[in-house]
Write a protein that holds these residues in place. Structure first.
Motif, mmCIF file in Angstrom:
data_model
loop_
_atom_site.group_PDB
_atom_site.id
_atom_site.type_symbol
_atom_site.label_atom_id
_atom_site.label_comp_id
_atom_site.label_asym_id
_atom_site.label_seq_id
_atom_site.Cartn_x
_atom_site.Cartn_y
_atom_site.Cartn_z
ATOM 1 N N VAL A 163 0.852 -1.197 0.000
ATOM 2 C CA VAL A 163 0.000 0.000 0.000
ATOM 3 C C VAL A 163 0.887 1.246 0.000
ATOM 4 C CG1 VAL A 163 -1.613 1.374 1.391
ATOM 5 C CG2 VAL A 163 -2.051 -1.059 1.023
ATOM 6 N N THR A 164 1.896 1.263 0.857
ATOM 7 C CA THR A 164 2.817 2.400 0.942
ATOM 8 C C THR A 164 3.572 2.600 -0.371
ATOM 9 O OG1 THR A 164 3.064 2.037 3.318
ATOM 10 C CG2 THR A 164 4.754 3.370 2.247
ATOM 11 N N LEU A 165 4.065 1.508 -0.948
ATOM 12 C CA LEU A 165 4.820 1.583 -2.204
ATOM 13 C C LEU A 165 3.977 2.096 -3.373
ATOM 14 C CD1 LEU A 165 6.748 -1.827 -2.221
ATOM 15 C CD2 LEU A 165 7.793 0.432 -2.296
ATOM 16 N N LEU A 166 2.687 1.705 -3.395
ATOM 17 C CA LEU A 166 1.862 1.963 -4.576
ATOM 18 C C LEU A 166 0.914 3.143 -4.460
ATOM 19 C CD1 LEU A 166 1.037 -1.755 -5.390
ATOM 20 C CD2 LEU A 166 2.597 -0.251 -6.631
ATOM 21 N N HIS A 167 0.727 3.678 -3.258
ATOM 22 C CA HIS A 167 -0.277 4.727 -3.062
ATOM 23 C C HIS A 167 -0.068 5.914 -4.003
ATOM 24 C CE1 HIS A 167 -3.390 7.034 -1.113
ATOM 25 N NE2 HIS A 167 -2.549 8.045 -1.049
ATOM 26 N N ASP A 168 1.108 6.501 -3.993
ATOM 27 C CA ASP A 168 1.359 7.685 -4.815
ATOM 28 C C ASP A 168 1.410 7.358 -6.307
ATOM 29 O OD1 ASP A 168 1.340 9.361 -2.630
ATOM 30 O OD2 ASP A 168 3.518 9.365 -2.395
ATOM 31 N N LYS A 169 1.892 6.137 -6.643
ATOM 32 C CA LYS A 169 1.950 5.735 -8.054
ATOM 33 C C LYS A 169 0.546 5.613 -8.650
ATOM 34 C CE LYS A 169 6.224 3.040 -8.131
ATOM 35 N NZ LYS A 169 6.770 1.784 -8.643
ATOM 36 N N ALA A 170 -0.394 5.102 -7.855
ATOM 37 C CA ALA A 170 -1.754 4.863 -8.363
ATOM 38 C C ALA A 170 -2.594 6.133 -8.367
ATOM 39 C CB ALA A 170 -2.444 3.794 -7.514
ATOM 40 N N LYS A 171 -2.318 7.012 -7.427
ATOM 41 C CA LYS A 171 -3.133 8.217 -7.253
ATOM 42 C C LYS A 171 -3.212 9.040 -8.542
ATOM 43 C CE LYS A 171 -3.896 11.455 -3.537
ATOM 44 N NZ LYS A 171 -3.395 11.887 -2.262
ATOM 45 N N GLY A 172 -4.440 9.229 -9.020
ATOM 46 C CA GLY A 172 -4.669 10.042 -10.195
ATOM 47 C C GLY A 172 -4.297 9.393 -11.518
ATOM 48 N N THR A 173 -3.840 8.130 -11.505
ATOM 49 C CA THR A 173 -3.404 7.507 -12.756
ATOM 50 C C THR A 173 -4.288 6.362 -13.209
ATOM 51 O OG1 THR A 173 -1.890 6.023 -11.617
ATOM 52 C CG2 THR A 173 -0.976 8.100 -12.408
ATOM 53 N N MET B 49 -6.087 -2.677 -2.989
ATOM 54 C CA MET B 49 -7.001 -2.060 -3.944
ATOM 55 C C MET B 49 -6.354 -0.797 -4.490
ATOM 56 S SD MET B 49 -9.559 -4.166 -3.783
ATOM 57 C CE MET B 49 -10.667 -3.264 -4.873
ATOM 58 N N LEU B 50 -6.392 -0.635 -5.811
ATOM 59 C CA LEU B 50 -5.869 0.562 -6.462
ATOM 60 C C LEU B 50 -7.024 1.315 -7.106
ATOM 61 C CD1 LEU B 50 -2.783 -0.967 -8.323
ATOM 62 C CD2 LEU B 50 -2.825 0.106 -6.082
ATOM 63 N N THR B 51 -7.126 2.619 -6.802
ATOM 64 C CA THR B 51 -8.139 3.478 -7.412
ATOM 65 C C THR B 51 -7.474 4.813 -7.746
ATOM 66 O OG1 THR B 51 -8.874 4.593 -5.391
ATOM 67 C CG2 THR B 51 -9.936 2.471 -5.906
ATOM 68 N N ARG C 77 -7.211 -2.493 -18.581
ATOM 69 C CA ARG C 77 -6.971 -1.992 -17.230
ATOM 70 C C ARG C 77 -5.764 -2.701 -16.629
ATOM 71 N NH1 ARG C 77 -11.577 -0.053 -14.840
ATOM 72 N NH2 ARG C 77 -11.531 1.210 -16.679
ATOM 73 N N ALA C 78 -5.607 -3.979 -16.935
ATOM 74 C CA ALA C 78 -4.449 -4.732 -16.432
ATOM 75 C C ALA C 78 -3.149 -4.131 -16.965
ATOM 76 C CB ALA C 78 -4.562 -6.201 -16.820
ATOM 77 N N LEU C 79 -3.153 -3.719 -18.236
ATOM 78 C CA LEU C 79 -1.958 -3.085 -18.802
ATOM 79 C C LEU C 79 -1.650 -1.778 -18.094
ATOM 80 C CD1 LEU C 79 -2.455 -3.746 -22.620
ATOM 81 C CD2 LEU C 79 -0.683 -4.709 -21.137
ATOM 82 N N LYS C 80 -2.679 -1.004 -17.775
ATOM 83 C CA LYS C 80 -2.487 0.262 -17.051
ATOM 84 C C LYS C 80 -1.901 -0.029 -15.664
ATOM 85 C CE LYS C 80 -2.788 4.686 -16.513
ATOM 86 N NZ LYS C 80 -1.846 5.546 -17.213
#
Length: 96
Positions: free
Chosen positions: A9-19, A35-37, A86-89
């Motif tokens: 969650v920590t590693l991916l939070h900023d990467k997923a945000k807004g993308t 979960m990524l949103t 979506r998987a590619l994204k």
């Protein structure tokens, strides 16, 4: 919730945000789910547009660049259930 899920969650939070549009779930075998949103990453196990299932080792290899996500799918290390675009994204987010 496991420490591994917390770490992802920590590693991916900023990467997923807004993308990412919609929802994606990373199911880490034996550990739980992330979960990524468009709001970032959270621990959880809700329905998603696409689910990527793999071992912690495989996800870490994708994150550090030593495992290509497409090759992981082709070799059976990474399972994708749902929207392939979506998987590619999601794979772009993981490898960024």
């Amino acid at each position: 919730m496991s420490a591994i899920v917390d770490e992802f969650v920590t590693l991916l939070h900023d990467k997923a945000k807004g993308t990412i549009k919609g929802t994606a779930k990373l199911e880490i075998t034996g550990e739980g789910s992330v979960m990524l949103t468009e709001h970032g990453a959270t621990a959880g196990n809700a329905p998603a547009d696409v689910t990527l299932k793999a071992s912690e080792k495989t996800f870490r290899a994708i994150l550090d660049g030593s495992q290509n996500p497409i090759m992981a799918v082709m070799s059976g290390k990474l399972k994708v259930d749902g929207n392939n675009m979506r998987a590619l994204k999601v794979s772009e987010i993981l490898t960024s």
